[in-house]
Design a protein around this motif. Structure first.
Motif, PDB file in Angstrom:
ATOM      1  N   GLY A 186       0.808  -1.219   0.000  1.00 61.13           N
ATOM      2  CA  GLY A 186       0.000   0.000   0.000  1.00 61.13           C
ATOM      3  C   GLY A 186       0.832   1.256   0.000  1.00 61.13           C
ATOM      4  N   HIS A 187       1.351   1.612   1.173  1.00 61.60           N
ATOM      5  CA  HIS A 187       2.241   2.759   1.330  1.00 61.60           C
ATOM      6  C   HIS A 187       2.825   2.694   2.736  1.00 61.60           C
ATOM      7  CE1 HIS A 187      -1.099   4.332   3.621  1.00 61.60           C
ATOM      8  NE2 HIS A 187      -1.864   4.470   2.551  1.00 61.60           N
ATOM      9  N   GLU A 188       3.601   3.693   3.093  1.00 58.26           N
ATOM     10  CA  GLU A 188       4.236   3.706   4.410  1.00 58.26           C
ATOM     11  C   GLU A 188       3.668   4.809   5.304  1.00 58.26           C
ATOM     12  OE1 GLU A 188       8.617   2.972   4.407  1.00 58.26           O
ATOM     13  OE2 GLU A 188       8.398   3.145   2.215  1.00 58.26           O
ATOM     14  N   LYS A 189       2.463   5.303   4.981  1.00 58.89           N
ATOM     15  CA  LYS A 189       1.895   6.427   5.719  1.00 58.89           C
ATOM     16  C   LYS A 189       1.221   6.009   7.009  1.00 58.89           C
ATOM     17  CE  LYS A 189       0.898   8.632   1.281  1.00 58.89           C
ATOM     18  NZ  LYS A 189      -0.178   9.026   0.342  1.00 58.89           N
ATOM     19  N   ASN A 190       0.879   4.730   7.147  1.00 62.24           N
ATOM     20  CA  ASN A 190       0.249   4.281   8.380  1.00 62.24           C
ATOM     21  C   ASN A 190       0.816   2.929   8.788  1.00 62.24           C
ATOM     22  OD1 ASN A 190      -1.188   2.296   6.846  1.00 62.24           O
ATOM     23  ND2 ASN A 190      -2.769   3.796   6.393  1.00 62.24           N
ATOM     24  N   SER A 191       0.412   2.453   9.960  1.00 65.43           N
ATOM     25  CA  SER A 191       1.027   1.258  10.545  1.00 65.43           C
ATOM     26  C   SER A 191       0.767   0.010   9.721  1.00 65.43           C
ATOM     27  CB  SER A 191       0.522   1.062  11.982  1.00 65.43           C
ATOM     28  OG  SER A 191      -0.886   0.861  12.003  1.00 65.43           O
ATOM     29  N   GLY A 193       0.304  -0.289   6.451  1.00 61.05           N
ATOM     30  CA  GLY A 193       1.139  -0.263   5.249  1.00 61.05           C
ATOM     31  C   GLY A 193       2.592  -0.544   5.563  1.00 61.05           C
ATOM     32  N   ARG A 194       3.083   0.089   6.638  1.00 55.86           N
ATOM     33  CA  ARG A 194       4.483  -0.112   7.020  1.00 55.86           C
ATOM     34  C   ARG A 194       4.743  -1.545   7.459  1.00 55.86           C
ATOM     35  NH1 ARG A 194       3.555   5.064   9.424  1.00 55.86           N
ATOM     36  NH2 ARG A 194       3.136   4.074  11.438  1.00 55.86           N
ATOM     37  N   ASP A 195       3.880  -2.072   8.331  1.00 59.70           N
ATOM     38  CA  ASP A 195       4.133  -3.399   8.881  1.00 59.70           C
ATOM     39  C   ASP A 195       4.097  -4.480   7.807  1.00 59.70           C
ATOM     40  OD1 ASP A 195       4.390  -2.245  11.333  1.00 59.70           O
ATOM     41  OD2 ASP A 195       2.445  -2.899  12.119  1.00 59.70           O
ATOM     42  N   ARG A 196       3.175  -4.367   6.874  1.00 65.70           N
ATOM     43  CA  ARG A 196       3.101  -5.384   5.818  1.00 65.70           C
ATOM     44  C   ARG A 196       4.302  -5.289   4.882  1.00 65.70           C
ATOM     45  NH1 ARG A 196      -3.425  -5.927   4.447  1.00 65.70           N
ATOM     46  NH2 ARG A 196      -4.009  -6.414   6.606  1.00 65.70           N
ATOM     47  N   LEU A 197       4.736  -4.088   4.581  1.00 66.29           N
ATOM     48  CA  LEU A 197       5.928  -3.934   3.744  1.00 66.29           C
ATOM     49  C   LEU A 197       7.164  -4.421   4.473  1.00 66.29           C
ATOM     50  CD1 LEU A 197       7.572  -2.907   1.323  1.00 66.29           C
ATOM     51  CD2 LEU A 197       7.539  -0.629   2.392  1.00 66.29           C
ATOM     52  N   LEU A 216       9.645  -4.232  -5.707  1.00 71.45           N
ATOM     53  CA  LEU A 216       8.749  -3.626  -4.711  1.00 71.45           C
ATOM     54  C   LEU A 216       7.957  -2.504  -5.371  1.00 71.45           C
ATOM     55  CD1 LEU A 216      11.164  -3.327  -1.637  1.00 71.45           C
ATOM     56  CD2 LEU A 216       9.592  -5.196  -2.162  1.00 71.45           C
ATOM     57  N   HIS A 217       6.625  -2.576  -5.317  1.00 74.48           N
ATOM     58  CA  HIS A 217       5.795  -1.563  -5.965  1.00 74.48           C
ATOM     59  C   HIS A 217       4.743  -1.032  -4.997  1.00 74.48           C
ATOM     60  CE1 HIS A 217       6.926  -1.579 -10.304  1.00 74.48           C
ATOM     61  NE2 HIS A 217       7.490  -2.716  -9.941  1.00 74.48           N
ATOM     62  N   GLU A 218       4.767   0.270  -4.785  1.00 77.98           N
ATOM     63  CA  GLU A 218       3.748   0.931  -3.968  1.00 77.98           C
ATOM     64  C   GLU A 218       2.506   1.168  -4.817  1.00 77.98           C
ATOM     65  OE1 GLU A 218       3.089   5.327  -2.026  1.00 77.98           O
ATOM     66  OE2 GLU A 218       5.036   4.358  -1.684  1.00 77.98           O
ATOM     67  N   ALA A 219       1.333   0.790  -4.290  1.00 74.49           N
ATOM     68  CA  ALA A 219       0.083   0.946  -5.047  1.00 74.49           C
ATOM     69  C   ALA A 219      -0.994   1.666  -4.250  1.00 74.49           C
ATOM     70  CB  ALA A 219      -0.424  -0.416  -5.501  1.00 74.49           C
ATOM     71  N   CYS A 246      -0.498  -7.187  -0.783  1.00 76.62           N
ATOM     72  CA  CYS A 246      -0.725  -6.918   0.639  1.00 76.62           C
ATOM     73  C   CYS A 246      -2.147  -6.519   1.032  1.00 76.62           C
ATOM     74  CB  CYS A 246       0.229  -5.812   1.099  1.00 76.62           C
ATOM     75  SG  CYS A 246       1.972  -6.265   1.028  1.00 76.62           S
ATOM     76  N   ASN A 247      -3.128  -6.605   0.117  1.00 74.11           N
ATOM     77  CA  ASN A 247      -4.444  -6.056   0.460  1.00 74.11           C
ATOM     78  C   ASN A 247      -5.499  -6.533  -0.537  1.00 74.11           C
ATOM     79  OD1 ASN A 247      -5.988  -3.526  -0.844  1.00 74.11           O
ATOM     80  ND2 ASN A 247      -6.292  -3.437   1.357  1.00 74.11           N
ATOM     81  N   ASN A 248      -6.725  -6.729  -0.063  1.00 77.65           N
ATOM     82  CA  ASN A 248      -7.833  -7.197  -0.902  1.00 77.65           C
ATOM     83  C   ASN A 248      -8.080  -6.323  -2.124  1.00 77.65           C
ATOM     84  OD1 ASN A 248      -8.871  -9.591   0.145  1.00 77.65           O
ATOM     85  ND2 ASN A 248     -10.082  -8.539   1.698  1.00 77.65           N
ATOM     86  N   THR A 249      -8.177  -5.011  -1.894  1.00 74.35           N
ATOM     87  CA  THR A 249      -8.500  -4.098  -2.993  1.00 74.35           C
ATOM     88  C   THR A 249      -7.441  -4.166  -4.074  1.00 74.35           C
ATOM     89  OG1 THR A 249      -9.666  -2.609  -1.476  1.00 74.35           O
ATOM     90  CG2 THR A 249      -8.979  -1.695  -3.588  1.00 74.35           C
ATOM     91  N   MET A 250      -6.171  -4.194  -3.688  1.00 69.74           N
ATOM     92  CA  MET A 250      -5.098  -4.273  -4.675  1.00 69.74           C
ATOM     93  C   MET A 250      -5.095  -5.630  -5.381  1.00 69.74           C
ATOM     94  SD  MET A 250      -1.936  -2.185  -2.890  1.00 69.74           S
ATOM     95  CE  MET A 250      -1.742  -3.333  -1.525  1.00 69.74           C
ATOM     96  N   THR A 251      -5.507  -6.679  -4.664  1.00 69.88           N
ATOM     97  CA  THR A 251      -5.537  -8.003  -5.284  1.00 69.88           C
ATOM     98  C   THR A 251      -6.492  -8.034  -6.477  1.00 69.88           C
ATOM     99  OG1 THR A 251      -4.971  -9.079  -3.192  1.00 69.88           O
ATOM    100  CG2 THR A 251      -5.999 -10.453  -4.863  1.00 69.88           C
TER     101      THR A 251
END
Length: 341
Positions: A186-191, A193-197, A216-219, A246-251
């Motif tokens: 996702g991104h690194e703006k919240n916990s 996103g950071r923890d999964r990355l 590694l691709h941020e989406a 890392c996430n349903n929506t991105m999947t």
């Protein structure tokens, strides 16, 4: 910055200091209009009520706010449904808002919640706007964060062990022989996103897996950006043999891109996703998933909400971290005979 005083609150509310003091100490008659004006001024000025906070919540609104990040995400709305059932059992009403992972939209929503003078806030936060959430806490309004932390603000918290889930996902792909693994995060703006990355990156490091940053691709937790990320991965000189999303929506974006490119799962590429299994029950081949304990998170959030509203006693903030579960589907394939992780 000068500390806000009760005099400041009184002036802002348009009442006397004596009236403001009555509200703070819950002593003497004060009209509802004056009471509400003092409460609002306290929030807007950021007055630290401390021991007086409980007296500011003697007037209940019977409204509980639920602020989610995405009303189109089945996982998040399933949690909201569990919370709604508890809210109804408490003879209260749910005020449902969404911020779409936009901090400015979240800020506007929080201001609406402040104006509504809700009895509690259940929030899936962006991770930002801690100042407004702190103001809400300062009126003794319970705040329960789900799925993510509010950076630099302590609240009740119920989350997945996102680091563990990502680590184990990469570890599983590596056990099947995959060395070139694309990670769509996702991104690194919240916990979350950071923890999964970071969990994925740690597993790549520990397993001596190819750590080429181009994998590694941020989406931004968006379907369209995940779609583009997959196209970029497939066009690399050496494309990945597996993708971790890392996430349903991105999947959803990942699956659409692979279909459009006529890439077969798992024959051409293996895929593992972090998310909710119910959303993918009709997908063939069945997806290998790191699943979230959706039902349990919703139930625990609901029970914690009830406890905060029903019990007068103060007790420590609750922080619960739940382990996700691994479900082996048919979307991953071994490309070597021995496990090397």
């Amino acid at each position: 910055m000068r500390k806000v005083t009760i005099k400041d609150v009184a002036e802002h509310a348009g009442v006397s200091v004596g009236t403001a003091s009555k509200v703070m100490n819950d002593k003497g008659y004060v009209s509802k209009a004056a009471h509400d004006a003092v409460m609002k001024a306290t929030l807007e000025l950021g007055y630290s009520v401390n021991a007086n906070a409980r007296s500011l919540k003697t007037s209940k609104s019977n409204k509980i706010a639920v602020l989610t990040s995405d009303i189109s995400n089945p996982y998040l709305m399933s949690i909201a449904k569990e919370v709604e059932e508890m809210i109804r059992s408490l003879d209260s009403h749910m005020v449902l808002l969404s911020h779409n992972d936009n901090p400015e939209t979240e800020r506007s929503s929080l201001n609406i919640i402040i104006e509504q003078q809700v009895d509690a806030l259940v929030i899936i936060p962006t991770g930002q706007n801690g100042d407004l959430i702190e103001k809400i806490k300062n009126t003794n309004t319970p705040v329960i964060a789900i799925d993510r932390e509010v950076d630099e603000v302590e609240t009740d918290l119920i989350v997945d062990d996102n680091f563990f889930g990502s680590y184990e996902s990469i570890k599983y792909l590596h056990s099947l022989g995959h060395e070139n693994i694309g990670v769509i995060y996702g991104h690194e703006k919240n916990s979350i996103g950071r923890d999964r990355l970071y969990g994925a990156m740690e597993a790549i490091k520990d397993g001596n897996i190819n750590d080429d940053p181009s994998f590694l691709h941020e989406a931004d937790f968006r379907e369209d950006l995940a779609y583009r990320a997959v196209i970029e991965l497939l066009m690399q000189p050496v494309p990945p043999t597996a993708i971790y999303c890392c996430n349903n929506t991105m999947t959803k974006g990942v699956l659409k891109a692979l279909k459009d490119q006529e890439i077969r799962i798992p024959e051409d590429i293996s895929l593992i996703a972090f998310g909710d299994k119910e959303q993918w029950e009709l997908i063939e081949p069945s997806l290998t998933l790191m699943t979230q304990p959706m039902k349990r998170i919703g139930i625990e959030a609901s029970i914690l909400l009830k406890s905060r509203l029903k019990f007068a006693e103060d007790y420590p903030l609750q922080q619960k971290v739940m382990k996700p579960s691994f479900i082996e589907g048919a979307s991953c394939i071994s490309i070597k005979n021995s496990e090397i992780f």
